[in-house]
Design an enzyme around this catalytic site. Structure first.
Site, mmCIF file in Angstrom:
data_model
loop_
_atom_site.group_PDB
_atom_site.id
_atom_site.type_symbol
_atom_site.label_atom_id
_atom_site.label_comp_id
_atom_site.label_asym_id
_atom_site.label_seq_id
_atom_site.Cartn_x
_atom_site.Cartn_y
_atom_site.Cartn_z
ATOM 1 N N LYS A 1 -5.372 -5.414 78.987
ATOM 2 C CA LYS A 1 -4.092 -5.982 78.517
ATOM 3 C C LYS A 1 -4.356 -7.134 77.557
ATOM 4 C CE LYS A 1 -1.328 -3.320 80.923
ATOM 5 N NZ LYS A 1 -0.451 -2.337 80.243
ATOM 6 N N GLU B 1 -7.981 -27.002 74.889
ATOM 7 C CA GLU B 1 -9.259 -27.390 75.454
ATOM 8 C C GLU B 1 -9.839 -28.528 74.611
ATOM 9 O OE1 GLU B 1 -8.711 -24.554 73.840
ATOM 10 O OE2 GLU B 1 -8.075 -23.182 75.419
ATOM 11 N N GLU C 1 5.849 -15.774 68.192
ATOM 12 C CA GLU C 1 7.127 -15.940 68.910
ATOM 13 C C GLU C 1 8.324 -15.548 68.053
ATOM 14 O OE1 GLU C 1 4.654 -18.048 69.000
ATOM 15 O OE2 GLU C 1 4.255 -18.501 71.111
HETATM 16 C C1 1HE Z 1 0.269 -6.912 76.306
HETATM 17 C C2 1HE Z 1 0.278 -8.082 75.507
HETATM 18 C C3 1HE Z 1 1.129 -9.144 75.894
HETATM 19 C C4 1HE Z 1 -1.105 -6.661 74.637
HETATM 20 N N1 1HE Z 1 1.869 -8.972 77.004
HETATM 21 N N2 1HE Z 1 1.027 -6.808 77.391
HETATM 22 N N3 1HE Z 1 2.016 -12.460 72.490
HETATM 23 C C5 1HE Z 1 2.144 -11.553 71.486
HETATM 24 O O1 1HE Z 1 3.197 -11.351 70.913
HETATM 25 C C6 1HE Z 1 0.906 -10.734 71.153
HETATM 26 C C7 1HE Z 1 1.105 -9.292 71.532
HETATM 27 N N4 1HE Z 1 -0.117 -8.489 71.412
HETATM 28 C C8 1HE Z 1 -0.595 -8.039 70.228
HETATM 29 O O2 1HE Z 1 -0.124 -8.367 69.167
HETATM 30 C C9 1HE Z 1 -1.769 -7.073 70.276
HETATM 31 O O3 1HE Z 1 -1.817 -6.494 71.578
HETATM 32 C C10 1HE Z 1 -3.150 -7.689 69.955
HETATM 33 C C11 1HE Z 1 -3.234 -8.029 68.466
HETATM 34 C C12 1HE Z 1 -3.428 -8.943 70.797
HETATM 35 C C13 1HE Z 1 -4.258 -6.663 70.309
HETATM 36 O O4 1HE Z 1 -3.977 -5.442 69.654
HETATM 37 P P1 1HE Z 1 -4.682 -4.095 70.155
HETATM 38 O O5 1HE Z 1 -4.305 -3.022 69.186
HETATM 39 O O6 1HE Z 1 -6.120 -4.350 70.405
HETATM 40 O O7 1HE Z 1 -4.055 -3.780 71.613
HETATM 41 P P2 1HE Z 1 -2.630 -3.134 71.997
HETATM 42 O O8 1HE Z 1 -2.714 -1.647 71.890
HETATM 43 O O9 1HE Z 1 -1.512 -3.800 71.265
HETATM 44 O O10 1HE Z 1 -2.492 -3.572 73.517
HETATM 45 C C14 1HE Z 1 -3.296 -2.998 74.551
HETATM 46 C C15 1HE Z 1 -2.512 -3.107 75.848
HETATM 47 O O11 1HE Z 1 -2.280 -4.477 76.161
HETATM 48 C C16 1HE Z 1 -1.110 -2.474 75.742
HETATM 49 O O12 1HE Z 1 -0.757 -1.995 77.008
HETATM 50 P P3 1HE Z 1 -0.882 -0.428 77.387
HETATM 51 O O13 1HE Z 1 -0.426 -0.342 78.783
HETATM 52 O O14 1HE Z 1 -0.018 0.284 76.393
HETATM 53 O O15 1HE Z 1 -2.350 -0.092 77.203
HETATM 54 C C17 1HE Z 1 -0.240 -3.654 75.411
HETATM 55 O O16 1HE Z 1 1.119 -3.473 75.791
HETATM 56 C C18 1HE Z 1 -0.875 -4.734 76.251
HETATM 57 N N5 1HE Z 1 -0.587 -6.072 75.723
HETATM 58 N N6 1HE Z 1 -0.577 -7.890 74.479
HETATM 59 C C19 1HE Z 1 1.813 -7.836 77.714
HETATM 60 N N7 1HE Z 1 1.173 -10.279 75.234
HETATM 61 C C20 1HE Z 1 4.814 -19.487 77.582
HETATM 62 S S1 1HE Z 1 4.605 -19.798 75.939
HETATM 63 C C21 1HE Z 1 3.537 -18.677 75.238
HETATM 64 C C22 1HE Z 1 4.212 -17.967 74.134
HETATM 65 C C23 1HE Z 1 3.436 -16.753 73.732
HETATM 66 O O17 1HE Z 1 2.285 -16.601 74.034
HETATM 67 S S2 1HE Z 1 4.290 -15.658 72.820
HETATM 68 C C24 1HE Z 1 3.144 -14.528 72.210
HETATM 69 C C25 1HE Z 1 3.085 -13.259 72.999
#
Ligand code: 1HE
Length: 260
Positions: free
Chosen positions: A32, A119, A134
Site C-alpha cells: 500500500k 524529522e 491534497e
Molecule cells: C493507497 C495510498 C494511499 C497507494 N491510501 N491506499 N496521499 C496521496 O494522495 C498519494 C496517493 N498515492 C499515489 O499517488 C500513488 O499510489 C504513489 C505515487 C504513491 C505510488 O504509485 P504506484 O503506481 O507505485 O502504486 P499504486 O498502484 O497507486 O498503489 C498501490 C496500492 O497502494 C493500491 O492499492 P491496491 O489494493 O489497488 O493494490 C493503492 O490504492 C494503494 N495506495 N497510496 C490508501 N495514500 C493527515 S494529513 C496527511 C495528508 C495526506 O497525506 S494527503 C495525501 C494522500
C-alpha cells in the site's frame, strides 16, 4: 540485528530493529506504498514513547519503492467532522513524539514522499520526490504539515505545491532545504545509519538542547533568544559529559573538527 527492548506490540505495517544504540523504524506496508492508517500512526507514537534508555538516535526508512504515500485514503471515506478533528489530533500527537521526543531522528527518503518533513535530519536518495496532493483529493493537510513545513520551505512554496500539485525532485528538495543530504539510490540507509550513529554518540544534553531549545529559540524575540541561549549553553557546559569531552580534546584524545 535484533529488536530487543523496542516496542513489542508494533502493527505489521511497522518493523523495528536495533543497530547498537540506534533504533531503526521501518514503514513496512509496501503493498500500500506505506500509506499511513490509524494503526500505523498509533504504532509510531508507541514506538517513540517506549524507546529504551540506551537508544541515542532513531532512523526511519520505508520498505519498497516509495517512502510513503501519506495518509491512508481508504480511512477517510466514513469520517465526520468530529472524527476528523480527533484523527488530526492523533497525527499531531504522534508526530510531536518524533519532533520533540527523547532522541534525534534521521529519515531516509526515497521514491514518493507524501507528508513527512518533521524529522531532524533527512537523507534523500535520487529517486525521492515530494508531493502534497491534497488539492487534487479535496482535502487539506491535517497531520501538522501547515505548522511543520513552512519553516522548512516557506509558505509560498507550500501553497504552490498544494494548489498546483507540483512536485519537487530530490535535487530540488535539496536546493530548497527539504533535505540536507542527497545520495545515490540504494545508499540512503547506510548514510542515514552512519549519521544516526554519530548523533547517538553526542552528549545527551547537547542532543536535547538541539531538539528542544533550538527550534523554540528560533521563534523567540532576539532578546529572549539570547537569554535562553546563554542559559542552555551554560547548563550544557556545566555537565560532566561536556567537562570530560573538553578534557579529552585538550589532552589530544578528542576528535578534531575535520572536513567530511
Ligand atoms: C493507497 C495510498 C494511499 C497507494 N491510501 N491506499 N496521499 C496521496 O494522495 C498519494 C496517493 N498515492 C499515489 O499517488 C500513488 O499510489 C504513489 C505515487 C504513491 C505510488 O504509485 P504506484 O503506481 O507505485 O502504486 P499504486 O498502484 O497507486 O498503489 C498501490 C496500492 O497502494 C493500491 O492499492 P491496491 O489494493 O489497488 O493494490 C493503492 O490504492 C494503494 N495506495 N497510496 C490508501 N495514500 C493527515 S494529513 C496527511 C495528508 C495526506 O497525506 S494527503 C495525501 C494522500
Amino acid at each position: 540485528m535484533s529488536s530487543k527492548g523496542l516496542a513489542a506490540q508494533l502493527p505489521s505495517s511497522l518493523a523495528a530493529e536495533r543497530h547498537g544504540s540506534v533504533a531503526v523504524l521501518k514503514l513496512n506496508r509496501p503493498q500500500k506504498r506505506n500509506a499511513l492508517d490509524d494503526e500505523t500512526i498509533i504504532g509510531i507514537e508507541q514506538f517513540f514513547t517506549s524507546l529504551p534508555e540506551d537508544i541515542g538516535a532513531v532512523l526511519i526508512a520505508g520498505d519498497g519503492e516509495h517512502f510513503s504515500a501519506g495518509l491512508d485514503l481508504t480511512e477517510l471515506k466514513e469520517r465526520n467532522v468530529t472524527q476528523g478533528i480527533a484523527h488530526s489530533g492523533l497525527w499531531h500527537r504522534a508526530f510531536d513524539k518524533i519532533q520533540f521526543g527523547k532522541v534525534p531522528v534521521v529519515a531516509v527518503l526515497h521514491g514518493a514522499v507524501v507528508g513527512g518533513g518533521l524529522e531532524h535530519v533527512r537523507v534523500a536518495e535520487r529517486s525521492a520526490y515530494y508531493a502534497l496532493p491534497e488539492g487534487s483529493r479535496g482535502i487539506y493537510v491535517g497531520g501538522g504539515g501547515s505548522v511543520r513545513l513552512p519553516p522548512l520551505i516557506g509558505v509560498a512554496r507550500m501553497m504552490d505545491m498544494m494548489l498546483t500539485g507540483r512536485t519537487y525532485s530530490a535535487e530540488e528538495g535539496q536546493a530548497i532545504g527539504l533535505t540536507t543530504y542527497l545520495v545515490e539510490n540504494g545508499k540512503g540507509f547506510a548514510k542515514g545509519l552512519e549519521l544516526a550513529q554519530r548523533i547517538a554518540g553526542n552528549a545527551p544534553l547537547t542532543n536535547f538542547a538541539v531538539m528542544h531549545a533550538l527550534p523554540r529559540i528560533a521563534q523567540m524575540s532576539p532578546a529572549s533568544g539570547f537569554a535562553m541561549e546563554a542559559l542552555v549553553s551554560s547548563i550544557a557546559q556545566a555537565d560532566g559529559e561536556a567537562k570530560a569531552r573538553l578534557k579529552d580534546f585538550l589532552e589530544k584524545r578528542g576528535p578534531k573538527a575535520t572536513r567530511d
